[in-house]
Write an enzyme that holds these catalytic residues in place. Structure first.
Site, PDB file in Angstrom:
ATOM      1  N   GLU A   1      -6.187  -4.763  -7.288  1.00 33.27           N
ATOM      2  CA  GLU A   1      -6.750  -4.226  -6.061  1.00 33.27           C
ATOM      3  C   GLU A   1      -8.152  -4.802  -5.879  1.00 33.27           C
ATOM      4  O   GLU A   1      -8.936  -4.845  -6.811  1.00 33.27           O
ATOM      5  CB  GLU A   1      -6.770  -2.682  -6.160  1.00 33.27           C
ATOM      6  CG  GLU A   1      -7.505  -1.958  -5.068  1.00 33.27           C
ATOM      7  CD  GLU A   1      -6.970  -2.259  -3.671  1.00 33.27           C
ATOM      8  OE1 GLU A   1      -5.744  -2.213  -3.456  1.00 33.27           O
ATOM      9  OE2 GLU A   1      -7.790  -2.551  -2.786  1.00 33.27           O
TER      10      GLU A   1
ATOM     11  N   ASP B   1      -2.593  -5.733   4.294  1.00 33.63           N
ATOM     12  CA  ASP B   1      -3.413  -5.713   5.501  1.00 33.63           C
ATOM     13  C   ASP B   1      -2.776  -6.644   6.535  1.00 33.63           C
ATOM     14  O   ASP B   1      -2.576  -7.828   6.262  1.00 33.63           O
ATOM     15  CB  ASP B   1      -4.822  -6.207   5.136  1.00 33.63           C
ATOM     16  CG  ASP B   1      -5.839  -5.931   6.223  1.00 33.63           C
ATOM     17  OD1 ASP B   1      -5.426  -5.812   7.392  1.00 33.63           O
ATOM     18  OD2 ASP B   1      -7.033  -5.831   5.899  1.00 33.63           O
TER      19      ASP B   1
END
Lengths: 300, 518
Positions: free
Chosen positions: A141, A199
């Site tokens: 992440e 995203d």
């Protein structure tokens, strides 16, 4: 899931005065207080998400302040998977907490084989870990706060399940995989990569920042062994089409058939257990799944 | 007043010719007679009032490739246009830049210092020696020249000019002299045919847009919908977006034949082509410490190996022809690295910093220079040559007035054997079995990439110095004629010149850059 449709500099400009005066210091202070108390306790209590929130977007092209291994051989996995430290080599340096020579990290009994790229708050990771008990899973992440949350979450789950092996095979690092994936994994090391609700980068100008592209797919092909699978899921149809067309265009991947896809237990978990998956469920959105198999390199 | 000689930023050997780029001029010297034979000047493109009109002008002058004129405007991405609209005139742009001096966008500043022609930033020659390829910086163009002889008089004849989507940083030409490999700032590597063909490729733009007559098709269809955005503000934005007119279809790339081979999510610094055991490879180096080994065309999408070991940017790659199994790399680290590239194994390291510190010391310069981190060095060129049965490697650093010669031992280690002091910082050099021709900075002070040198000493500095091998040691050789002509460097161009000559140190990651927005 805050997604930019338009850049909104004006709005933020208006918000600025209040946030500067009251917002961040207070928030930061509370966060610090919370985290120090957590550290002291070291308990089985799961971390609270509200202290780890971070803006949903990170610029993959910026340098950040990342720590990453020089090469996969320099990576010290021991702190992420302490239950899997290989007992044989260098048993002497066990006592001292300071890693004497970072160039010779402790060996593990097995390698990381599953990577969840953009693992977010780790929903998939903690659901998958008990399902694949013999495999090491790594969440990756880019947002520091969120990665820290997942690390705390895994720690807490391990304490909750002490006495069992549960969650010992899950770990999380803060990393920008678009730049540094080969720093973590050797060629053909992975059997599965998950790209869950990435995203969408709606604006055409931002498409280069998407996690799937013909050029990045070459890096996924490098770390995934032939026969390994890349899992993708998104609620944005446009992005789904983008990912499918880019993997289809890459000669190292082939699309996995619908039947095989639905038979894969990881797909069901990916649909229901990721944080984003749950959110889409709540909002009655659609989920688009596509799996791609890494095929053997042609002779040359 | 200012009578500084313009230095050469880039040298290449092409047969018995020395190709030397000097600002926006390319000069050609005969290596045997050491005399100037021809000169080519990049046509002026006027300060950027409007980038598009300036570029049209270039192509109007250049007309050998008229088909390219059209795509140029569309090539400029919207980002760029926005930047320009911030400041209409160069003067204003300059002011703006100074005001929000983030110390970041050097390029913008460079473009506004009244420069009139794009500067040459990279050169390459084909192995058959027929063609010279140059990259010009401000117009992001790859220009192909032919070595033509008219009445035995040499001339560089420009055959084509192709504007790339992003500025190329590295160039390589395939062994068969048919294809240019260009690595750019954005991390992408493209291949394009050396010879530009007029016949337009079936353009993406011409694929007929499905002729819909429905009224609502003129409206923009966003990729998001009410199921994918949830916040009130984003919902509102979505509603507004749906009312918007459809944007004009953007052409997504240049319209000449080109192919995306591979890409890094990082700025590329060097590209090299290599053939080993009958297989072709592409080596690429980037700012994020990676060296990537990919298969050659047509399997460039397959990554064979990474060579990971640098802790700062990689800037140059060098493969000795006598030892095709090894790779030498250098960059912002204090050492040169020698690789068994096929397996990604590090074979040896050679300290560089110590040798540079000696040079600093001899010039009475404190090695640390007051900075906390001590001396920072950046390799700007690595060249291999075989002389008298020995493998020699010559290395140059950015803003260091010396060249360093290493011997590549049988055990694949680099042993320092000679240091050549120069009258100015090394900018570029060529090595052949005869010796070395090195370009020396005539403008900047020793060890500095910005400070101007003392006028009195500057007058005597020759922009080209030569050295010849005598028993594998380099000794001073005869001078070049024609290089000493005074090309004045106007004071206002000094900033731009500094940026042109010394770009590597900017690749270094700085503390606090790109901090987390947390």
């Amino acid at each position: 899931m805050s997604r930019f449709l338009f850049s909104k500099p004006r709005v933020t400009a208006l918000l600025c005065p209040s946030t500067i005066m009251a917002g961040p210091p207070n928030k930061r202070q509370k966060r610090e207080e919370y985290k120090t108390s957590q550290r002291e306790d070291g308990t089985a209590e799961l971390p609270k998400k509200k202290f780890y929130r971070q803006r949903a977007h990170a610029n993959p092209f910026s340098d950040h302040q990342l720590t990453y291994p020089i090469s996969p051989d320099h990576m010290d996995w021991a702190e992420y998977y302490p239950a899997f430290i290989s007992p044989e080599p260098n048993p002497v340096s066990e006592s001292t907490a300071v890693p004497a020579a970072p160039s010779t990290p402790k060996k593990l009994t097995r390698q990381v084989e599953v990577a969840d790229i953009g693992c977010g708050f780790g929903g998939l990771l903690v659901s998958l870990a008990p399902e694949l008990p013999d495999t090491l899973l790594l969440g990756m992440e880019i947002r520091a706060q969120v990665a820290e949350y997942v690390q705390e979450r895994v720690k807490a789950l391990r304490v909750q399940n002490s006495g069992t092996e549960l969650y010992q095979n899950a770990g999380c690092v803060r990393a920008n995989t678009m730049k540094f994936l080969p720093n973590f994994f050797n060629k053909s090391q992975l059997s599965k990569i998950f790209l869950c609700f990435p995203d969408p980068h709606f604006k055409a100008r931002k498409h280069k920042a998407r996690i799937v592209s013909t050029t990045l797919n070459s890096e996924y092909a490098y770390v995934v062994r032939p026969g390994g699978i890349v899992y993708t899921i998104t609620d944005v149809e446009d992005l789904h089409n983008w990912m499918v067309s880019h993997f289809d265009a890459h000669l190292s991947f082939e699309r996995v058939s619908e039947e095989e896809q639905e038979a894969d237990k990881c797909v069901a978990i990916m649909r229901t257990e990721t944080e984003e998956g749950k959110k889409v469920e709540r909002n009655k959105g659609k989920k688009f799944v596509a799996l791609f198999r890494r095929i053997e390199n042609p002779p040359w | 007043m200012s009578k500084l000689t313009m230095p050469y930023q880039c040298l290449k050997q092409c047969g018995n010719l020395l190709i030397a780029a000097r600002g926006s001029t390319i000069e050609t010297f005969n290596l045997e007679s050491r005399s100037l034979v021809s000169s080519w000047k990049c046509p002026s493109s006027k300060p950027l009032v409007s980038e598009t009109s300036a570029q049209e002008e270039v192509t109007a002058v250049e007309s050998p490739a008229p088909a390219e004129a059209a795509p140029e405007e569309s090539v400029i991405p919207p980002v760029k246009r926005r930047k320009l609209s911030l400041s209409e005139t160069p003067a204003e742009e300059n002011k703006n830049w100074k005001h929000n001096n983030k110390g970041k966008n050097h390029r913008q500043a460079a473009a506004s210092t009244g420069l009139d022609s794009p500067a040459v930033i990279a050169l390459a020659v084909t192995s058959n020696g027929h063609h010279v390829i140059a990259v010009t910086s401000e117009d992001k163009s790859i220009r192909v020249f032919e070595n033509s002889y008219i009445n035995l008089k040499h001339e560089l004849k420009q055959l084509s000019q192709r504007t790339m989507p992003k500025r190329p940083c590295g160039l390589a030409i395939t062994d068969d002299s048919s294809t240019i490999i260009s690595a750019d700032k954005f991390g992408d590597v493209f291949s394009l045919p050396l010879v530009f063909q007029e016949t337009p490729i079936p353009s993406k733009n011409e694929t007929p847009v499905p002729a819909t007559t429905e009224a609502d098709s003129v409206l923009f269809t966003p990729a998001a919908n009410h199921l994918t955005v949830h916040s009130v503000r984003n919902r509102k934005a979505l509603e507004n977006q749906k009312r918007q007119a459809k944007p004009k279809p953007d052409s997504s790339g240049p319209e000449f034949e080109h192919k995306l081979l591979l890409g890094h999510v990082s700025m590329l610094t060097d590209v090299a082509l290599h053939t080993y055991n009958g297989r072709h490879y592409i080596f690429t180096a980037d700012r994020d410490e990676h060296i990537r080994i990919s298969r050659g065309i047509p399997q460039a999408h397959i990554i064979e190996q990474f060579c990971l070991g640098h802790t700062d940017f990689v800037s140059r790659l060098c493969i000795p022809s006598t030892r095709p199994e090894i790779l030498i790399s250098g960059g912002g680290d204090d050492e040169l690295l020698v690789w068994d590239w096929e397996n990604g194994n590090l074979l040896s390291r050679a300290d560089l910093k110590g040798h540079v510190e000696v040079v600093c010391h001899e010039h009475g310069k404190a090695a640390t220079d007051g900075s906390v981190d001590g001396l920072k060095i950046a390799v700007n060129q690595i060249e291999w040559i075989m002389v008298g049965g020995e493998d020699l490697v010559v290395v140059g650093y950015e803003a260091v007035p010396a060249l360093f010669v290493f011997q590549l031992t049988a055990a694949n280690t680099l042993q320092h054997i000679q240091r050549i002091q120069l009258a100015g910082n090394v900018l570029s050099f060529i090595v052949n079995s005869e010796g070395v021709v090195v370009s020396v900075d005539t403008v900047h002070a020793l060890f500095s990439s910005s400070e101007q040198r003392n006028m009195a000493e500057a007058v005597d500095v020759q922009p080209l110095s030569t050295f010849v091998f005598e028993d594998q040691r380099l000794v001073p050789g005869p001078a070049f004629e024609g290089a000493e002509q005074r090309h004045e460097v106007p004071a206002e161009e000094l900033g731009r010149l500094g940026a042109l000559l010394y770009g590597l140190e900017n690749l270094r990651k700085r503390e606090g850059d790109g901090r987390d927005e947390d």
